[in-house]
Design a protein around this motif. Structure first.
Motif, PDB file in Angstrom:
ATOM      1  N   TYR A 152      71.586  32.125  39.207  1.00  0.00           N
ATOM      2  CA  TYR A 152      70.994  33.470  39.214  1.00  0.00           C
ATOM      3  C   TYR A 152      69.673  33.488  38.453  1.00  0.00           C
ATOM      4  O   TYR A 152      68.676  34.056  38.918  1.00  0.00           O
ATOM      5  CB  TYR A 152      71.978  34.456  38.584  1.00  0.00           C
ATOM      6  CG  TYR A 152      71.549  35.896  38.633  1.00  0.00           C
ATOM      7  CD1 TYR A 152      71.804  36.673  39.766  1.00  0.00           C
ATOM      8  CD2 TYR A 152      70.920  36.502  37.549  1.00  0.00           C
ATOM      9  CE1 TYR A 152      71.431  38.006  39.817  1.00  0.00           C
ATOM     10  CE2 TYR A 152      70.535  37.828  37.586  1.00  0.00           C
ATOM     11  CZ  TYR A 152      70.798  38.580  38.720  1.00  0.00           C
ATOM     12  OH  TYR A 152      70.413  39.911  38.759  1.00  0.00           O
ATOM     13  N   ASN A 153      69.665  32.831  37.290  1.00  0.00           N
ATOM     14  CA  ASN A 153      68.437  32.797  36.487  1.00  0.00           C
ATOM     15  C   ASN A 153      67.358  31.939  37.142  1.00  0.00           C
ATOM     16  O   ASN A 153      66.156  32.224  37.004  1.00  0.00           O
ATOM     17  CB  ASN A 153      68.746  32.295  35.082  1.00  0.00           C
ATOM     18  CG  ASN A 153      69.395  33.367  34.224  1.00  0.00           C
ATOM     19  OD1 ASN A 153      69.246  34.563  34.492  1.00  0.00           O
ATOM     20  ND2 ASN A 153      70.117  32.963  33.195  1.00  0.00           N
ATOM     21  N   GLN A 156      65.914  34.195  39.660  1.00  0.00           N
ATOM     22  CA  GLN A 156      65.084  35.191  38.985  1.00  0.00           C
ATOM     23  C   GLN A 156      63.726  34.612  38.607  1.00  0.00           C
ATOM     24  O   GLN A 156      62.688  35.271  38.730  1.00  0.00           O
ATOM     25  CB  GLN A 156      65.797  35.705  37.726  1.00  0.00           C
ATOM     26  CG  GLN A 156      66.988  36.605  37.979  1.00  0.00           C
ATOM     27  CD  GLN A 156      66.596  37.947  38.539  1.00  0.00           C
ATOM     28  OE1 GLN A 156      66.566  38.153  39.760  1.00  0.00           O
ATOM     29  NE2 GLN A 156      66.261  38.872  37.657  1.00  0.00           N
ATOM     30  N   ARG A 159      61.428  34.355  41.520  1.00  0.00           N
ATOM     31  CA  ARG A 159      60.948  35.666  41.965  1.00  0.00           C
ATOM     32  C   ARG A 159      60.115  36.380  40.908  1.00  0.00           C
ATOM     33  O   ARG A 159      59.691  37.511  41.111  1.00  0.00           O
ATOM     34  CB  ARG A 159      62.136  36.534  42.353  1.00  0.00           C
ATOM     35  CG  ARG A 159      62.928  36.000  43.545  1.00  0.00           C
ATOM     36  CD  ARG A 159      64.215  36.755  43.723  1.00  0.00           C
ATOM     37  NE  ARG A 159      64.994  36.217  44.836  1.00  0.00           N
ATOM     38  CZ  ARG A 159      66.262  36.549  45.087  1.00  0.00           C
ATOM     39  NH1 ARG A 159      66.897  37.386  44.277  1.00  0.00           N
ATOM     40  NH2 ARG A 159      66.893  36.027  46.127  1.00  0.00           N
ATOM     41  N   GLY A 161      61.279  37.315  37.970  1.00  0.00           N
ATOM     42  CA  GLY A 161      62.106  38.247  37.211  1.00  0.00           C
ATOM     43  C   GLY A 161      62.525  37.678  35.876  1.00  0.00           C
ATOM     44  O   GLY A 161      62.160  36.544  35.508  1.00  0.00           O
ATOM     45  N   ASP A 162      63.290  38.449  35.131  1.00  0.00           N
ATOM     46  CA  ASP A 162      63.750  38.040  33.802  1.00  0.00           C
ATOM     47  C   ASP A 162      65.145  37.415  33.885  1.00  0.00           C
ATOM     48  O   ASP A 162      65.980  37.827  34.688  1.00  0.00           O
ATOM     49  CB  ASP A 162      63.799  39.251  32.861  1.00  0.00           C
ATOM     50  CG  ASP A 162      62.420  39.854  32.622  1.00  0.00           C
ATOM     51  OD1 ASP A 162      61.440  39.084  32.596  1.00  0.00           O
ATOM     52  OD2 ASP A 162      62.342  41.093  32.475  1.00  0.00           O
TER      53      ASP A 162
END
Length: 221
Positions: A152-153, A156, A159, A161-162
């Motif tokens: 997931y990270n 992220q 993309r 994201g954080d």
């Protein structure tokens, strides 16, 4: 050697199938993951790099988790729930040998060690199969969470994201979607064999009643 194969052939074939399909999963997953990386302008990973990735371990533990949950639930539920006519159920109308008090067999020559010793060792041994399945489920659930968090990270990051913490990831709908989509299918499969074994047969299989058995016979004796 022939006797060893005969006595252990089921375990050997099942383990071989597991390893073969797991290897196949890793090859297919490696290809899928590299395609996703290239779509995001990232460099492809080697096969060994992929084996340490969140993508691989999330997919692996996600499936193991549901399988061990299924088996743990099935072991415990069949202790006190019944399905009349199913080969997968105890007969609700008679006492089964699995319900005998093991303390009455402490003096049996071939009884397992915990049965002969009694006390807490017997108490633990009486539930050891179900507990082992629960432990494997807990370990797989943890592995799914950790592998899923890493994947997931990584997504992220691609993309912009954080990153999130483990507790934040476990609270996401993605984590529970991954889990529940597998859990429901496992219970459906068990339901199917419990119900279908009432009327359908497989000659030679201990999971089936004898072909000549009446539909209302419960168990496979």
């Amino acid at each position: 050697m022939k006797t060893f194969w005969r006595n252990n052939s089921l375990s050997i074939v099942l383990l071989s199938c597991f390893l073969l399909f797991w290897f196949g999963q890793s090859l297919a997953g490696h290809a899928v993951n590299n395609q996703e990386l290239q779509e995001h302008g990232k460099s492809a990973e080697s096969y060994l790099e992929y084996l340490s990735s969140g993508h691989f371990w999330q997919a692996t533990f996600e499936n193991w988790e549901s399988e061990f949950l299924q088996m743990a639930a099935y072991v415990f539920l069949t202790c006190f729930l019944f399905q009349k006519g199913s080969s997968e159920s105890k007969d609700p109308d008679k006492k089964e040998s699995v319900d005998e008090d093991p303390q009455e067999h402490q003096d049996d020559e071939n009884a397992p060690g915990p049965v002969k010793k009694g006390g807490w060792q017997l108490a633990l041994y009486k539930n050891s199969l179900g507990l082992a399945m629960l432990i494997f489920f807990a370990l797989s659930f943890t592995g799914h969470a950790l592998g899923g968090l890493k994947e997931y990270n990584e997504e992220q990051q691609m993309r912009g994201g954080d990153a999130v913490s483990l507790s934040e990831f476990i609270s996401t709908s993605q984590f529970w979607f991954e889990s529940l989509q597998n859990w429901q299918s496992e219970f459906l499969a068990v339901f199917a064999i419990v119900i279908l074994s009432i009327w359908l047969r497989q000659h030679g299989s201990p999971e089936s009643k004898p072909v000549h058995a009446p539909h209302d016979q419960t168990g496979n004796d």
